[in-house]
Motif scaffolding. Structure first.
Motif, PDB file in Angstrom:
ATOM      1  N   ASP A 123      51.542 -48.471  21.243  1.00 62.73           N
ATOM      2  CA  ASP A 123      51.734 -49.413  20.131  1.00 62.73           C
ATOM      3  C   ASP A 123      52.450 -50.665  20.660  1.00 62.73           C
ATOM      4  O   ASP A 123      53.661 -50.816  20.511  1.00 62.73           O
ATOM      5  CB  ASP A 123      52.539 -48.739  19.009  1.00 62.73           C
ATOM      6  CG  ASP A 123      52.765 -49.684  17.840  1.00 62.73           C
ATOM      7  OD1 ASP A 123      52.261 -50.831  17.879  1.00 62.73           O
ATOM      8  OD2 ASP A 123      53.464 -49.281  16.888  1.00 62.73           O
ATOM      9  N   GLU A 179      61.717 -44.282  15.946  1.00 65.42           N
ATOM     10  CA  GLU A 179      60.498 -43.622  16.416  1.00 65.42           C
ATOM     11  C   GLU A 179      59.706 -44.611  17.249  1.00 65.42           C
ATOM     12  O   GLU A 179      59.565 -45.770  16.883  1.00 65.42           O
ATOM     13  CB  GLU A 179      59.660 -43.157  15.218  1.00 65.42           C
ATOM     14  CG  GLU A 179      60.217 -41.908  14.572  1.00 65.42           C
ATOM     15  CD  GLU A 179      59.394 -41.447  13.379  1.00 65.42           C
ATOM     16  OE1 GLU A 179      58.206 -41.814  13.281  1.00 65.42           O
ATOM     17  OE2 GLU A 179      59.968 -40.731  12.548  1.00 65.42           O
ATOM     18  N   ASP A 239      60.748 -37.988  24.789  1.00 66.92           N
ATOM     19  CA  ASP A 239      59.364 -38.141  24.362  1.00 66.92           C
ATOM     20  C   ASP A 239      58.537 -36.877  24.528  1.00 66.92           C
ATOM     21  O   ASP A 239      58.916 -35.948  25.230  1.00 66.92           O
ATOM     22  CB  ASP A 239      58.690 -39.321  25.085  1.00 66.92           C
ATOM     23  CG  ASP A 239      58.457 -39.079  26.576  1.00 66.92           C
ATOM     24  OD1 ASP A 239      57.853 -38.051  26.946  1.00 66.92           O
ATOM     25  OD2 ASP A 239      58.884 -39.940  27.369  1.00 66.92           O
ATOM     26  N   ARG A 282      53.106 -40.040  24.543  1.00 67.73           N
ATOM     27  CA  ARG A 282      52.398 -40.069  23.253  1.00 67.73           C
ATOM     28  C   ARG A 282      53.286 -40.635  22.163  1.00 67.73           C
ATOM     29  O   ARG A 282      52.911 -41.515  21.414  1.00 67.73           O
ATOM     30  CB  ARG A 282      51.947 -38.661  22.862  1.00 67.73           C
ATOM     31  CG  ARG A 282      50.544 -38.304  23.323  1.00 67.73           C
ATOM     32  CD  ARG A 282      50.059 -37.030  22.686  1.00 67.73           C
ATOM     33  NE  ARG A 282      51.032 -35.943  22.751  1.00 67.73           N
ATOM     34  CZ  ARG A 282      51.277 -35.226  23.850  1.00 67.73           C
ATOM     35  NH1 ARG A 282      50.624 -35.479  24.969  1.00 67.73           N
ATOM     36  NH2 ARG A 282      52.180 -34.259  23.837  1.00 67.73           N
ATOM     37  N   ARG A 283      54.467 -40.073  22.085  1.00 68.53           N
ATOM     38  CA  ARG A 283      55.431 -40.590  21.120  1.00 68.53           C
ATOM     39  C   ARG A 283      56.817 -40.094  21.499  1.00 68.53           C
ATOM     40  O   ARG A 283      56.963 -39.158  22.288  1.00 68.53           O
ATOM     41  CB  ARG A 283      55.086 -40.145  19.696  1.00 68.53           C
ATOM     42  CG  ARG A 283      55.124 -38.651  19.481  1.00 68.53           C
ATOM     43  CD  ARG A 283      54.431 -38.324  18.170  1.00 68.53           C
ATOM     44  NE  ARG A 283      54.469 -36.894  17.916  1.00 68.53           N
ATOM     45  CZ  ARG A 283      55.188 -36.339  16.953  1.00 68.53           C
ATOM     46  NH1 ARG A 283      55.943 -37.095  16.170  1.00 68.53           N
ATOM     47  NH2 ARG A 283      55.169 -35.046  16.753  1.00 68.53           N
ATOM     48  N   THR A 285      56.001 -45.143  19.303  1.00 67.20           N
ATOM     49  CA  THR A 285      54.637 -44.611  19.363  1.00 67.20           C
ATOM     50  C   THR A 285      53.913 -45.105  20.610  1.00 67.20           C
ATOM     51  O   THR A 285      53.936 -46.301  20.912  1.00 67.20           O
ATOM     52  CB  THR A 285      53.850 -45.056  18.108  1.00 67.20           C
ATOM     53  OG1 THR A 285      54.620 -44.719  16.957  1.00 67.20           O
ATOM     54  CG2 THR A 285      52.500 -44.361  18.032  1.00 67.20           C
ATOM     55  N   GLY A 286      53.284 -44.182  21.310  1.00 70.94           N
ATOM     56  CA  GLY A 286      52.538 -44.516  22.522  1.00 70.94           C
ATOM     57  C   GLY A 286      51.475 -45.560  22.263  1.00 70.94           C
ATOM     58  O   GLY A 286      50.791 -45.521  21.240  1.00 70.94           O
TER      59      GLY A 286
END
Ligand code: ADP
Ligand code: MG
Lengths: 157, 116
Positions: free
Chosen positions: A22, A17, A85, A66-67, A19-20
């Motif tokens: 991060d 996963e 994504d 975003r993710r 994450t945006g």
């Protein structure tokens, strides 16, 4: 009809996963992909091309989306990297693929991202490369990197 | 040429002393844009830059660089120093500019090959 597993052709599957924004954990997925390919004995050249592709794909999710998920499937002859994504998507794919085009914000550019070379790097490093995007929904890139039969660590990818 | 010879020759300071110093330096690439480094640095190169954040460590690892030299007196962020030490990436600092480091290293590598 036998599955690849039944034929004894091992397939290693990895999923991460992402994450945006991060930036603290950014790059950890690509790092693990690289280790896995080294572990299964991919050629030095294929490892490096796959690592660069995975890193650029991971960073594009961190910077622009975003993710998302980075999914990797390793077979003896090739590795398939899929980065899917949820994000703004890309309106003009041809423009996005041009070297130097970037919409990265100023603060991210100051960190040295936003050269507009990520997608061209992925395409250059892979044997097959496709990108699909729906504006307002997200982007999926898929890259296949073949494992070289003859190893040998030349300079450059 | 081994990294320890480059460290000595250019009087670089080691952030994590001893880390990766026995590795070979084949050349160098000078850039502050990460994807540019991914595209054009070669395995075994030293990366000369003023970027000081932790993401640079992953770039050095993916591109299989021998080390990162922070120039113009730049200090690594604590997260960068910690990550470099954890991952075994050589991290060096100097008061010289990127231009000076590149110039001196270029000469050093040429001298070793008897070309300078
Ligand atoms: N996953 C993504 N989601 C949305 N836009 C993207 C994505 N990946 C790339 N883009 C768009 O394509 C441009 C070029 O991408 P890239 O070549 O990786 O350069 P950079 O990331 O340095 O901007 C980006 O600036 C952005 O506008
Ligand atoms: Mg990018």
């Amino acid at each position: 009809m036998q599955t690849p597993e039944e034929r004894g052709e091992a397939r290693l599957r990895l999923e991460f996963e992402v994450t945006g924004l991060d930036f603290a954990t950014a790059g950890s997925a690509a790092t693990r992909v690289k280790r896995a390919l080294e572990h299964v004995g991919f050629s030095a050249r294929a490892v490096r091309r796959a690592a660069i592709t995975a890193y650029e794909a991971e960073m594009n999710i961190v910077i622009h989306a975003r993710r998302g998920l980075l999914k990797v499937c390793v077979a003896p002859e090739a590795v398939v990297i899929v980065a899917a994504d949820e994000g703004p998507g890309i309106a003009d794919l041809e423009l996005a693929m041009q070297e130097g085009f970037s919409t990265a914000p100023e603060d991210v550019r100051e960190m040295g991202f936003g050269a507009g070379m990520g997608l061209p790097n992925m395409r250059r490093c892979s044997d097959h490369f496709t990108i699909q995007s729906v504006v307002g929904r997200g982007t999926t890139v898929r890259a296949v990197i073949k494992n070289d039969q003859v190893g040998g660590r030349g300079r450059g990818v | 040429m081994r990294l320890e010879q480059v460290i000595k020759g250019l009087a670089l300071a080691e952030v994590c002393p001893g880390t990766g110093v026995e590795r070979e330096v084949s050349g160098a690439y000078c850039s502050d844009m990460l994807s540019d480094v991914m595209a054009h640095a070669q395995p075994g190169d030293v990366w000369i830059t003023v970027q000081t954040h932790q993401n640079c460590v992953a770039v050095a690892m993916m591109a299989e660089l021998t080390g990162v030299v922070l120039t113009r007196g730049m200090r690594p962020d604590p997260e960068m120093a910690e990550k470099a030490s954890r991952e075994g990436v050589a991290l060096l600092t100097t008061g010289l500019t990127s231009f000076e480091v590149a110039g001196r290293l270029f000469c050093l590598l040429r001298q070793e090959r008897g070309e300078c």
